[in-house]
Design a protein around this motif. Structure first.
Motif, short mmCIF file in Angstrom:
data_model
loop_
_atom_site.label_atom_id
_atom_site.label_comp_id
_atom_site.label_asym_id
_atom_site.label_seq_id
_atom_site.Cartn_x
_atom_site.Cartn_y
_atom_site.Cartn_z
N SER A 14 0.81 -1.43 0.06
CA SER A 14 -0.04 0.00 -0.17
C SER A 14 0.77 1.40 -0.09
N ARG A 83 -6.25 -4.13 -0.38
CA ARG A 83 -6.97 -3.32 -1.51
C ARG A 83 -7.04 -2.00 -1.32
N GLY A 84 -6.93 -1.39 0.00
CA GLY A 84 -6.97 -0.06 0.33
C GLY A 84 -6.58 0.12 1.67
N PRO A 85 -6.53 1.26 2.22
CA PRO A 85 -6.00 2.49 1.69
C PRO A 85 -4.54 2.42 1.46
N MET A 88 -2.27 4.77 -5.02
CA MET A 88 -3.03 3.96 -6.02
C MET A 88 -1.99 3.26 -6.75
N LEU A 91 -0.95 0.21 -4.75
CA LEU A 91 -1.90 -0.81 -4.43
C LEU A 91 -2.10 -1.69 -5.49
N THR A 95 -2.49 -5.63 -6.17
CA THR A 95 -3.62 -6.11 -6.28
C THR A 95 -3.63 -7.09 -7.88
N ASN A 113 -8.54 -4.89 3.96
CA ASN A 113 -8.59 -3.42 4.42
C ASN A 113 -7.34 -3.28 5.13
N ALA A 333 -8.54 -1.95 -6.78
CA ALA A 333 -7.86 -1.27 -5.54
C ALA A 333 -8.51 0.18 -5.23
N THR A 334 -8.43 0.46 -4.06
CA THR A 334 -8.82 1.90 -3.60
C THR A 334 -8.07 2.61 -2.79
N ALA A 335 -7.98 3.71 -3.14
CA ALA A 335 -6.92 4.85 -2.35
C ALA A 335 -7.51 5.09 -0.97
N ARG A 336 -8.89 5.18 -0.89
CA ARG A 336 -9.60 5.56 0.20
C ARG A 336 -10.37 4.55 0.63
#
Ligand code: KG4
Ligand code: ZN
Length: 341
Positions: A14, A83-85, A88, A91, A95, A113, A333-336
């Motif tokens: 991450s 996956r996050g946070p 990007m 991640l 991913t 998470n 993936a998700t940054a937040r």
């Protein structure tokens, strides 16, 4: 009846650590991390350089994790990944790698998470005590400062958090003001060992009982240092230990005050810490004292599970595996991502 052992590969990418870990049920067999030295000279993590380094590191790191665990990739039951946070670009490397490997091996994929994983690291079986539900966790890292009530593995409630900087940032930015390299948190801890924590006084922020704020402290330290340097250009070098001890004392006082408030409000006396800053020697000491003085039961993770590592991703993956909580291959993936999501 014989129960089958479950082997899970955890992958963490991450931020600036590429890490892979193999877990057998809730016991870690390997936990390999490649740190990225490339960021030190920039005073912080450079996202583009981080994702490039992850690409270079991921295959050898996973290979080594399998070798140390003495298992073949065909023996894996699932692949868990962050996956996050996070960043990007970073991640995405973990991913895509996790997805391809799960697809190639035809085994389940489990998204994790990162913030939950920091907390769930407490369920790794390594001889240390495991918290009962409900417990309170103070998550303190470079990106987060949160007080969380954990009622079950994936049932978390944020009691309070920072309204501006994270506590790790407070350490790192103060260190930067003192001319120390990134990440400065561990260096402040080191110099503080030989300093007087009461040498210089900084005021505590005025925010809600369970809220944190660190940006004012950073400004206070900056102005203080600038003023002192005007009078004595060698102020920092002559007083480094005392400055570090005083900064650390102020920050840890804030954390302990908030923990006391949380105990008072919830009546829960099982207290855990998680995240990179829980490696700090002063918070560890203060929590041990709280066991004696305030009858709390405290849960302090082993150093290797405090900063970002894939062992925590693997245990979170295992706990999800037990609930058949798998991800679709189309997951992104998700940054937040909140700790409650
Ligand atoms: O959890 P982590 O590895 O990464 C994030 O998810 O942010 O936390 C990194 C943070 C950095 O700010 C670093 O300076 C801090 O943890 N840190 C420390 C210590 N070791 C790491 N801060 C104070 N004292 C330490 N011993
Ligand atoms: Zn982290």
């Amino acid at each position: 009846m014989t129960t089958k052992n479950i082997y899970i590969l955890g992958i963490e990418s991450s931020c600036d650590d590429t890490s892979a870990s193999v877990i057998c049920n809730n016991k870690i067999l390997s936990n390999i991390t490649a740190n990225q030295e490339v960021h030190a000279k920039y005073g912080g993590v450079v996202p583009e350089l981080a994702s490039r380094a992850h690409q270079q590191n991921i295959v050898p790191v996973v290979q080594q994790a399998l070798e140390v665990a003495k298992i073949n990739k065909n023996d894996l039951d699932a692949i868990a990944f962050t996956r996050g946070p996070g960043l990007m670009g970073s991640l995405l490397v973990g991913t895509s790698f996790a997805k391809s490997l799960a697809l190639g091996l035809d085994i389940p994929l489990i998204d994790v998470n990162h913030m939950q994983a920091h907390i769930l690291a407490h369920f790794i079986e390594d001889g240390s005590k495991i918290p009962p539900f409900p417990f309170i966790c103070l998550t303190i890292s470079g990106g987060h400062t949160q007080l969380i009530k954990i009622s079950n593995y994936f049932e978390m409630e944020i009691l309070g958090e920072t309204i501006d900087d994270a506590v790790g940032e407070a350490f790192d930015k103060s260190a930067k003001i003192l001319g120390l390299p990134y990440p400065g948190g561990p260096l402040i801890d080191k110099y503080a060992q030989n300093g007087n924590p009461k040498a210089f006084k900084f005021t505590q922020p005025k925010v809600g009982d369970l809220e944190f704020s660190f940006s004012g402290l950073k400004t206070q330290i900056l102005y203080f240092i600038q003023k002192q340097i005007k009078e004595n250009p060698n102020f920092i070098t002559e007083n480094l230990n005392d400055i570090c001890a005083s900064i650390q004392y102020t920050i840890i006082e804030i954390l302990m005050t908030k923990l006391k408030n949380a105990v008072k409000q919830t009546g829960i006396k099982h207290i855990a810490i998680a995240g990179g800053v829980s490696a700090n020697s002063e918070i560890r000491k203060r929590l041990q004292l709280a066991e004696k003085n305030w009858k709390w039961t405290t849960y302090i993770p082993d150093f290797k599970y405090t900063t970002d590592n894939a062992g925590m991703i693997a245990i979170a993956g295992y706990l999800k595996y037990l609930q058949n909580d798998f991800s679709d291959i189309s997951i992104s993936a998700t940054a937040r991502l909140k700790v409650t999501e």
